[in-house]
Write a protein that holds these residues in place. Sequence first.
Motif, PDB file in Angstrom:
ATOM      1  N   THR A  14     -74.505  41.117  38.114  1.00  0.00           N
ATOM      2  CA  THR A  14     -75.303  40.412  37.110  1.00  0.00           C
ATOM      3  C   THR A  14     -75.551  38.980  37.553  1.00  0.00           C
ATOM      4  N   ASP A  15     -74.515  38.336  38.055  1.00  0.00           N
ATOM      5  CA  ASP A  15     -74.659  36.961  38.544  1.00  0.00           C
ATOM      6  C   ASP A  15     -75.663  36.891  39.689  1.00  0.00           C
ATOM      7  N   LEU A  16     -75.538  37.801  40.660  1.00  0.00           N
ATOM      8  CA  LEU A  16     -76.448  37.793  41.796  1.00  0.00           C
ATOM      9  C   LEU A  16     -77.878  38.097  41.365  1.00  0.00           C
ATOM     10  N   TYR A  17     -78.029  38.979  40.390  1.00  0.00           N
ATOM     11  CA  TYR A  17     -79.367  39.245  39.872  1.00  0.00           C
ATOM     12  C   TYR A  17     -79.968  37.982  39.257  1.00  0.00           C
ATOM     13  N   ALA A  18     -79.173  37.239  38.512  1.00  0.00           N
ATOM     14  CA  ALA A  18     -79.664  36.012  37.877  1.00  0.00           C
ATOM     15  C   ALA A  18     -80.137  35.007  38.923  1.00  0.00           C
ATOM     16  N   PHE A  19     -79.471  34.968  40.055  1.00  0.00           N
ATOM     17  CA  PHE A  19     -79.844  34.019  41.108  1.00  0.00           C
ATOM     18  C   PHE A  19     -80.974  34.512  42.006  1.00  0.00           C
ATOM     19  N   THR A  20     -81.047  35.830  42.240  1.00  0.00           N
ATOM     20  CA  THR A  20     -81.918  36.332  43.306  1.00  0.00           C
ATOM     21  C   THR A  20     -83.004  37.305  42.871  1.00  0.00           C
ATOM     22  N   SER A  21     -82.855  37.940  41.734  1.00  0.00           N
ATOM     23  CA  SER A  21     -83.716  39.043  41.264  1.00  0.00           C
ATOM     24  C   SER A  21     -83.506  40.326  42.064  1.00  0.00           C
ATOM     25  N   TRP A  22     -82.483  40.370  42.904  1.00  0.00           N
ATOM     26  CA  TRP A  22     -82.189  41.610  43.614  1.00  0.00           C
ATOM     27  C   TRP A  22     -81.571  42.587  42.623  1.00  0.00           C
ATOM     28  N   LEU A  23     -81.917  43.860  42.728  1.00  0.00           N
ATOM     29  CA  LEU A  23     -81.590  44.869  41.740  1.00  0.00           C
ATOM     30  C   LEU A  23     -80.112  45.257  41.776  1.00  0.00           C
ATOM     31  N   PRO A  24     -79.409  45.140  40.639  1.00  0.00           N
ATOM     32  CA  PRO A  24     -77.966  45.407  40.621  1.00  0.00           C
ATOM     33  C   PRO A  24     -77.631  46.888  40.473  1.00  0.00           C
ATOM     34  N   GLU A  25     -76.550  47.263  41.124  1.00  0.00           N
ATOM     35  CA  GLU A  25     -75.995  48.612  40.994  1.00  0.00           C
ATOM     36  C   GLU A  25     -74.481  48.485  40.998  1.00  0.00           C
TER      37      GLU A  25
END
Length: 184
Positions: A14-25
């Motif tokens: 979730t944190d990485l998605y907030a920073f990058t928009s890369w799709l979380p799994e």
Amino acid sequence: VNGGYNFKGSTSSTDLYAFTSWLPEKIDLKSADKVKLWERIYAGNKRNDCMITISTGDVPCEDDIGLKGNHSYAVLEVIEEGGVHILLVKNPWGNFRWHGRYSTDDNLNWTEALKKKLHFYDFAQYANGIFWIDFDSVIEYFENIDINWNPAPLVYRQRVWDMWQSANMSAGHANLFLNPQFAV
């Protein structure tokens, strides 16, 4: 950054998605197909199309094992060498590192050739929270793997942007299920 970073408690994907928009799994390591999962993270890492973190649950004897409980670690490298599946991992706290297989304490599994190839001595001399760990130990001692996938290679995609209005949100924001949702 990508909508903000102002929330209590989270998961690393979730944190990485907030920073990058890369799709979380998020994948539960105890029920995952180990062979397929390795193939996916190895290939994704090799193409630079994923960011990976691994998370522990409760860890008995943290000092003996060298892992903190309920904590996430960044995966810096995913390596397959001579039949060994191994990850270079960083504790973001910058200290406290693994004491099991392929750790700096392990005299049984490392070969001199593997040590040289993976720059073992560069990592062994500093107590900076960076360590090597084999994939079997990851499966055994960690609960989850969080992977964020680069959306750029996706052939079909559409972005939808909207804003949640506070009047439309559930009181307290604790239950996201009651808040406005998008269906994909």
